[in-house]
Design a protein around this motif. Structure first.
Motif, PDB file in Angstrom:
ATOM      1  N   ILE A   7      -9.399  -9.864   0.316  1.00  0.00           N
ATOM      2  CA  ILE A   7      -9.180  -8.272   0.579  1.00  0.00           C
ATOM      3  C   ILE A   7      -8.462  -8.578   2.079  1.00  0.00           C
ATOM      4  N   LYS A   8      -8.909  -9.258   2.876  1.00  0.00           N
ATOM      5  CA  LYS A   8      -8.394  -9.205   4.239  1.00  0.00           C
ATOM      6  C   LYS A   8      -6.809  -9.579   4.142  1.00  0.00           C
ATOM      7  N   GLN A   9      -6.486 -10.664   3.037  1.00  0.00           N
ATOM      8  CA  GLN A   9      -5.079 -10.901   3.304  1.00  0.00           C
ATOM      9  C   GLN A   9      -4.291  -9.589   2.629  1.00  0.00           C
ATOM     10  N   LEU A  10      -4.852  -8.954   1.724  1.00  0.00           N
ATOM     11  CA  LEU A  10      -3.979  -7.900   1.163  1.00  0.00           C
ATOM     12  C   LEU A  10      -4.068  -6.947   2.149  1.00  0.00           C
ATOM     13  N   LYS A  11      -5.114  -6.562   2.756  1.00  0.00           N
ATOM     14  CA  LYS A  11      -4.938  -5.611   3.933  1.00  0.00           C
ATOM     15  C   LYS A  11      -3.641  -5.942   5.045  1.00  0.00           C
ATOM     16  N   ASN A  12      -3.556  -7.252   5.260  1.00  0.00           N
ATOM     17  CA  ASN A  12      -2.585  -7.545   6.282  1.00  0.00           C
ATOM     18  C   ASN A  12      -1.363  -7.488   5.842  1.00  0.00           C
ATOM     19  N   GLU A  13      -1.118  -7.524   4.328  1.00  0.00           N
ATOM     20  CA  GLU A  13       0.186  -7.580   3.572  1.00  0.00           C
ATOM     21  C   GLU A  13       0.470  -6.051   3.316  1.00  0.00           C
ATOM     22  N   LEU A  14      -0.322  -5.079   3.267  1.00  0.00           N
ATOM     23  CA  LEU A  14       0.049  -3.841   2.863  1.00  0.00           C
ATOM     24  C   LEU A  14      -0.058  -2.593   3.998  1.00  0.00           C
ATOM     25  N   ASP A  15       0.636  -1.682   3.778  1.00  0.00           N
ATOM     26  CA  ASP A  15       0.614  -0.436   4.835  1.00  0.00           C
ATOM     27  C   ASP A  15      -0.739   0.469   4.557  1.00  0.00           C
TER      28      ASP A  15
END
Ligand code: 13P
Ligand code: SF4
Length: 330
Positions: A7-15
């Protein structure tokens, strides 16, 4: 990699900004970028720099962000509906107005105020009649502002909030469908007969129990509690106001028993804090959102399928925004 890391990785990746109310499960709450009470969440989400908002909360909260910022994409990991907000729809709202009209109170003599815990459609009806939205943190201010109109306040949907603030201001309140119609006619604040089933779990006997056990304990409750409970409390406030009172205003040695949802109070357990109920007062719909739901919603932004996107009709947005903005002006 565990789910939290993914989840943390996706949050960093997405707007995207992840928003969570205090009543969310810890696992979800801990991953939020923004937390707060209903008013703070609405304001902070609108001001967030991202195009996508993932709102971990209940339906009316996500809808309020969409109404205030229609250009944003608002997604909810679960479309969980606040049980109190569900108690009123446009049909019930109009049915209550009809009862008042038949009792001789015309719409021109009524100023509606809706608690933010209501659908965008109900807020729009209130907006059409020149009314306001309020939250638990500003209800006192908004009701006082509404009273400047010289009209009777029609307060929906939480009867307890209406009754508690009427008492605080020293005005008469009555509930449609519960109180005698003559009492309704002579009331300054006429309340719709809605309530929060979670906050109804707290009783005056619970307060007495704690006061007997710990004579110096203080009692802090949310204004959705029954007036008989609020009457016995030392402090009444929104979720954020309760947290500030417990963590900043009281000394660490001061015992305090709190009348609001379990997840929030449990997070304060190191602060000499007790929960004002022998049962576990969890909000079932707030608890529906899980880590898996949050992860799936983030993935849906990545693949463009946009899970549980909040859509509100343009006309509803227009009028609901009027009622919400009237609150912000005050
Ligand atoms: P707050 O605005 O105080 O966070 O309250 C929201 C709510 O639903 C309380 O039950
Ligand atoms: Fe609605 Fe009560 Fe849950 Fe708050 S605690 S979201 S008012 S059902």
């Amino acid at each position: 990699m565990d789910l939290k890391e993914k989840i943390k990785q996706l949050k960093n990746e997405l707007d995207v900004t992840v928003v969570a109310h205090f009543y969310q499960k810890d696992e979800v709450f801990d991953l939020a970028d923004i937390t707060g009470d209903s008013l703070e969440l609405a304001k902070k989400s609108v001001a967030a720099p991202t195009q996508n908002i993932i709102f971990c909360g209940v339906g009316f909260m996500g809808q309020s962000v969409k109404v205030l910022a229609p250009q944003k994409r608002v997604l909810m990991p679960k479309i969980a509906c606040c049980a109190m907000a569900k108690m009123i729809d446009v049909e019930y709202y109009n049915m209550n107005l009809k009862i008042l009209n038949e009792a001789g109170i015309s719409n021109e003599d009524i100023l509606p105020i809706t608690y933010i815990n209501s659908s965008a459609e109900v807020k729009a009806e209130v907006g059409k009649m020149g009314g306001f939205v309020c939250t638990s943190s500003n209800a006192y201010k908004i009701i006082n502002k509404g009273l400047e109109s010289g009209k009777k306040i029609f307060f929906v949907p939480d009867r307890c909030l209406g009754q508690n603030f009427a008492k605080q201001i020293g005005l008469k309140s009555a509930v449609v469908g519960i109180d005698d119609i003559e009492d309704v006619k002579s009331a300054d604040i006429i309340c719709f007969n809605g309530f929060c089933s979670v906050h109804q779990l707290f009783t005056p006997e619970d307060v007495d129990f704690y006061k007997q056990k710990y004579p110096d304990i203080l009692v802090a409750v949310h204004p959705e509690c029954d007036p008989a409970v609020v009457e016995k409390a030392d402090f009444v406030g929104s979720t954020s106001q309760l947290i500030k009172y417990i963590t900043e205003d009281l000394s660490p040695e001061q015992k305090v028993v709190v009348g609001t949802e379990f997840n929030m109070v449990n997070r304060l357990r190191e602060k000499n804090t007790f929960i004002l109920s022998s049962t576990k007062p969890e909000c079932p719909t707030m608890n529906e959102t899980t880590l898996e739901d949050l992860y799936d919603t983030l993935l849906s932004i990545k693949d463009g399928s946009y899970k549980n996107e909040i859509i509100v009709d343009d006309d509803v947005v227009h009028y609901a925004k009027i009622a919400l903005n009237r609150m912000f002006e005050v």
